[in-house]
Design a protein around this motif. Sequence first.
Motif, PDB file in Angstrom:
ATOM      1  N   ALA A  13       0.831  -1.211   0.000  1.00 22.06           N
ATOM      2  CA  ALA A  13       0.000   0.000   0.000  1.00 22.06           C
ATOM      3  C   ALA A  13       0.859   1.251   0.000  1.00 22.06           C
ATOM      4  CB  ALA A  13      -0.924  -0.011   1.215  1.00 22.06           C
ATOM      5  N   LEU A  14       1.963   1.234   0.754  1.00 23.93           N
ATOM      6  CA  LEU A  14       2.846   2.396   0.792  1.00 23.93           C
ATOM      7  C   LEU A  14       3.529   2.601  -0.553  1.00 23.93           C
ATOM      8  CD1 LEU A  14       4.473   1.961   4.323  1.00 23.93           C
ATOM      9  CD2 LEU A  14       2.541   3.389   3.660  1.00 23.93           C
ATOM     10  N   ARG A  15       3.909   1.494  -1.214  1.00 21.49           N
ATOM     11  CA  ARG A  15       4.499   1.619  -2.547  1.00 21.49           C
ATOM     12  C   ARG A  15       3.490   2.206  -3.522  1.00 21.49           C
ATOM     13  NH1 ARG A  15       7.117  -3.410  -1.325  1.00 21.49           N
ATOM     14  NH2 ARG A  15       5.459  -4.554  -2.391  1.00 21.49           N
ATOM     15  N   ALA A  16       2.216   1.817  -3.362  1.00 27.00           N
ATOM     16  CA  ALA A  16       1.181   2.351  -4.257  1.00 27.00           C
ATOM     17  C   ALA A  16       1.035   3.856  -4.081  1.00 27.00           C
ATOM     18  CB  ALA A  16      -0.157   1.648  -3.975  1.00 27.00           C
ATOM     19  N   VAL A  17       1.078   4.333  -2.841  1.00 24.43           N
ATOM     20  CA  VAL A  17       0.984   5.776  -2.587  1.00 24.43           C
ATOM     21  C   VAL A  17       2.142   6.509  -3.246  1.00 24.43           C
ATOM     22  CG1 VAL A  17       1.124   7.536  -0.790  1.00 24.43           C
ATOM     23  CG2 VAL A  17      -0.323   5.556  -0.452  1.00 24.43           C
ATOM     24  N   LEU A  18       3.335   5.980  -3.096  1.00 20.22           N
ATOM     25  CA  LEU A  18       4.513   6.623  -3.671  1.00 20.22           C
ATOM     26  C   LEU A  18       4.570   6.485  -5.184  1.00 20.22           C
ATOM     27  CD1 LEU A  18       7.169   5.592  -1.007  1.00 20.22           C
ATOM     28  CD2 LEU A  18       6.213   7.864  -1.385  1.00 20.22           C
ATOM     29  N   GLY A  19       3.693   5.684  -5.747  1.00 23.98           N
ATOM     30  CA  GLY A  19       3.636   5.546  -7.189  1.00 23.98           C
ATOM     31  C   GLY A  19       2.999   6.723  -7.896  1.00 23.98           C
ATOM     32  N   HIS A  20       2.415   7.647  -7.157  1.00 21.98           N
ATOM     33  CA  HIS A  20       1.786   8.827  -7.748  1.00 21.98           C
ATOM     34  C   HIS A  20       2.814   9.971  -7.791  1.00 21.98           C
ATOM     35  CE1 HIS A  20      -2.083   6.827  -7.466  1.00 21.98           C
ATOM     36  NE2 HIS A  20      -1.830   6.571  -6.193  1.00 21.98           N
ATOM     37  N   PRO A  21       3.241  10.407  -8.987  1.00 25.34           N
ATOM     38  CA  PRO A  21       4.281  11.452  -9.080  1.00 25.34           C
ATOM     39  C   PRO A  21       3.920  12.731  -8.329  1.00 25.34           C
ATOM     40  CG  PRO A  21       3.920  10.435 -11.225  1.00 25.34           C
ATOM     41  CD  PRO A  21       2.835   9.918 -10.317  1.00 25.34           C
ATOM     42  N   ALA A  22       2.656  13.156  -8.415  1.00 28.76           N
ATOM     43  CA  ALA A  22       2.261  14.388  -7.733  1.00 28.76           C
ATOM     44  C   ALA A  22       2.473  14.266  -6.229  1.00 28.76           C
ATOM     45  CB  ALA A  22       0.801  14.715  -8.033  1.00 28.76           C
ATOM     46  N   ARG A 140      -5.032  15.367  -0.436  1.00 32.57           N
ATOM     47  CA  ARG A 140      -6.196  14.649  -0.953  1.00 32.57           C
ATOM     48  C   ARG A 140      -6.294  14.744  -2.468  1.00 32.57           C
ATOM     49  NH1 ARG A 140     -12.000  15.651   1.817  1.00 32.57           N
ATOM     50  NH2 ARG A 140     -12.736  16.633  -0.101  1.00 32.57           N
ATOM     51  N   GLN A 141      -5.643  15.723  -3.081  1.00 37.26           N
ATOM     52  CA  GLN A 141      -5.680  15.867  -4.527  1.00 37.26           C
ATOM     53  C   GLN A 141      -4.680  14.971  -5.245  1.00 37.26           C
ATOM     54  OE1 GLN A 141      -5.680  20.493  -4.406  1.00 37.26           O
ATOM     55  NE2 GLN A 141      -6.675  19.910  -6.310  1.00 37.26           N
ATOM     56  N   THR A 142      -3.752  14.384  -4.502  1.00 32.58           N
ATOM     57  CA  THR A 142      -2.658  13.648  -5.145  1.00 32.58           C
ATOM     58  C   THR A 142      -2.817  12.142  -5.085  1.00 32.58           C
ATOM     59  OG1 THR A 142      -1.341  13.689  -3.094  1.00 32.58           O
ATOM     60  CG2 THR A 142      -1.019  15.505  -4.661  1.00 32.58           C
ATOM     61  N   VAL A 143      -3.815  11.626  -4.356  1.00 33.50           N
ATOM     62  CA  VAL A 143      -3.987  10.176  -4.228  1.00 33.50           C
ATOM     63  C   VAL A 143      -5.465   9.814  -4.309  1.00 33.50           C
ATOM     64  CG1 VAL A 143      -1.914   9.877  -2.807  1.00 33.50           C
ATOM     65  CG2 VAL A 143      -4.123  10.292  -1.704  1.00 33.50           C
ATOM     66  N   PRO A 144      -5.792   8.566  -4.682  1.00 35.45           N
ATOM     67  CA  PRO A 144      -7.183   8.106  -4.628  1.00 35.45           C
ATOM     68  C   PRO A 144      -7.661   7.972  -3.185  1.00 35.45           C
ATOM     69  CG  PRO A 144      -5.833   6.721  -6.072  1.00 35.45           C
ATOM     70  CD  PRO A 144      -4.897   7.582  -5.294  1.00 35.45           C
ATOM     71  N   ALA A 145      -8.972   7.908  -3.009  1.00 31.96           N
ATOM     72  CA  ALA A 145      -9.555   7.853  -1.667  1.00 31.96           C
ATOM     73  C   ALA A 145      -9.059   6.648  -0.881  1.00 31.96           C
ATOM     74  CB  ALA A 145     -11.081   7.823  -1.773  1.00 31.96           C
ATOM     75  N   ALA A 146      -8.886   5.519  -1.554  1.00 29.60           N
ATOM     76  CA  ALA A 146      -8.480   4.298  -0.850  1.00 29.60           C
ATOM     77  C   ALA A 146      -7.081   4.404  -0.257  1.00 29.60           C
ATOM     78  CB  ALA A 146      -8.550   3.102  -1.802  1.00 29.60           C
ATOM     79  N   GLU A 147      -6.286   5.346  -0.749  1.00 29.81           N
ATOM     80  CA  GLU A 147      -4.900   5.470  -0.281  1.00 29.81           C
ATOM     81  C   GLU A 147      -4.683   6.700   0.596  1.00 29.81           C
ATOM     82  OE1 GLU A 147      -2.508   5.386  -3.806  1.00 29.81           O
ATOM     83  OE2 GLU A 147      -3.465   3.570  -4.559  1.00 29.81           O
TER      84      GLU A 147
END
Length: 430
Positions: A13-22, A140-147
Amino acid sequence: MAPVTDLATRRPALRAVLGHPAYRYLVAGTTVTALGNAITPVALAFAVLELGGSATELGLVVAIFAAAEVVTIMFGGVLGDRVSRRLMMRGSATATAVTQTVMAVSLIGGWATIPMIAAIGMLNGCLGALSGPSSQAMTRQTVPAAELADAVALRRLSSQTAQVLGFAVAGMLVAAFGPGWAIGVDALTFAVAALCFGRIDVSGAVRAGADDASDEGSGAAAEGAAARRSMFGDLREGAREVLRHTWLWLLIGQALLYHLFYGGVQGVLGPVVVKDRWTEAAWGWALAALMAGFILGGLISLRWRPRRGLLVGTATLSLTAAFPLAMALSDSLVVLLAGAALHGFGLEIFSVNWDLSIQQNVAEEKLSRVYAFDMVGSFVARPLGLVLAGPVSALVGMAPWLVIVGCVMGGTALLSTLLPSVRRLERRAT
């Protein structure tokens, strides 16, 4: 209360969060800024003292900075909901890099004065206040709600880790090179942060919440509506949103008392007490221990997801009393560092759950304004606390005043756990 999950289950899950460049650029910018900002309070305190300032004068300098934040922050909240949050953050970081450079050069060159430091501090307070609500709302603008929960916890953990490093070296930097060079490091971090914030792009992101606005606002229609509204109309709308959530305005009130009493301890009395009892470097170590407590709390928050997170966080907030009580009642450096660590741990558990509660329960288009009210409500009394810390402690004695501060901090937190709205609010499943 939800059971503790294994860290191995959190890593994907943490890797998924860091997968968003923004999100990565946001965290990079806020982290490097946190590093420099941890050095500056220590450097600023000793700069004022080296210029012949007293504890009362130091309190006035810090109070001017805090007052400038309070006066400006509501405008930052409104602008953060009207215009590009990225622009607010990048512009503030760029301007602060310039002002901190001026302060550093003046101290290194030997032509700084206490009024000059106070004036630059006031300007920096305004700049930070303009971008603060935008920075908080940007997560909140940089990740989906689940993350979102992972994003909130990881961002705070990254910033607190940077602050630990900053506090750990702050005293040594001041002792070895002087406060001017230490503040110069902060100027450099703001320049790097400006570059990071400029790379944030959320135009095509899938963000947390169905009604999210883009980074540029809510589109042409929203911009037109914003233009028709007055600044005070926007503030009234934000105030109504705060008052709609009982737990929100009640805990903002509790924070007001916390900062009224504790602000003078960290900003004025702490450096004086610790320097007199130990050394200048010891104050940096104490702040590093404080931040180590933050890191421990952040690590636990990545694994521990209590169903009633706000209640748990408010209860652990009472541990913040340990720091002023340790200053007042012990001559042991170990006890001082332990008290500082407990303070940081309790405050971080609260802060993660507090931030997530706001992110999950406030509409996107009002988020910057709600954060502005949170910051103003929390810090509006801090300038008064900073100004009064020196005179009041001189009147009643340093140790007795520190004991009073500790009792107020711990007692108000425990009383807040009795509030039904705090006890009933539940974390949303993600």
